[in-house]
Scaffold this motif. Structure first.
Motif, short mmCIF file in Angstrom:
data_model
loop_
_atom_site.label_atom_id
_atom_site.label_comp_id
_atom_site.label_asym_id
_atom_site.label_seq_id
_atom_site.Cartn_x
_atom_site.Cartn_y
_atom_site.Cartn_z
N GLN A 252 0.80 -1.22 0.00
CA GLN A 252 0.00 0.00 0.00
C GLN A 252 0.83 1.27 0.00
O GLN A 252 0.47 2.24 -0.67
CB GLN A 252 -0.96 -0.01 1.18
N SER A 253 1.92 1.29 0.75
CA SER A 253 2.74 2.51 0.80
C SER A 253 3.31 2.85 -0.57
O SER A 253 3.29 4.00 -0.99
CB SER A 253 3.89 2.34 1.80
N LYS B 275 0.56 3.79 -3.22
CA LYS B 275 -0.02 5.12 -3.00
C LYS B 275 0.80 6.23 -3.66
O LYS B 275 0.26 7.23 -4.11
CB LYS B 275 -0.12 5.39 -1.49
#
Length: 112
Positions: free
Chosen positions: A75-76, A79
């Protein structure tokens, strides 16, 4: 020196920010990675001025055979992946060339 030139130039611009604010002692980076809200416009506008920038991060591929963590969403990275651009900073660039590229990026950011 080129890293710190970019640091100073980027501080004056809206919509773009450095990923790293400082360098460890003895580092000699090849690029200056930044986050830009509209990376595609920045890359396109700089290309019009003859400067080719590298949209340098893509979301991780999850469908590779043999991947140890195929359920990881990353996710990091996902994003920010579409916002990262590598600005040239390597020491082979002359003062004239780095200033030309900084001016192109500054001009491009007025279109964002």
């Amino acid at each position: 020196n080129n890293f710190y030139k970019w640091s100073k130039a980027i501080r004056k611009l809206n919509g773009i920010e450095p990923i790293f604010s400082d360098l460890p002692e003895g580092s000699a980076p090849f690029s200056f990675p930044v986050l830009c809200e509209d990376r595609n416009v920045l890359v396109s506008e700089c290309e019009k001025l003859g400067i080719k920038l590298e949209p340098s991060l893509a979301a991780p591929k999850k469908d590779l055979s043999g991947l140890l963590n195929p359920n990881e969403n990353f996710q990091s990275i996902a994003k920010i992946a579409d916002k990262v651009v590598s600005l040239p900073v390597h020491q082979a660039l002359s003062n004239q060339k780095i200033n030309l590229i900084i001016n192109a990026v500054t001009n491009a950011m007025t279109h964002i």
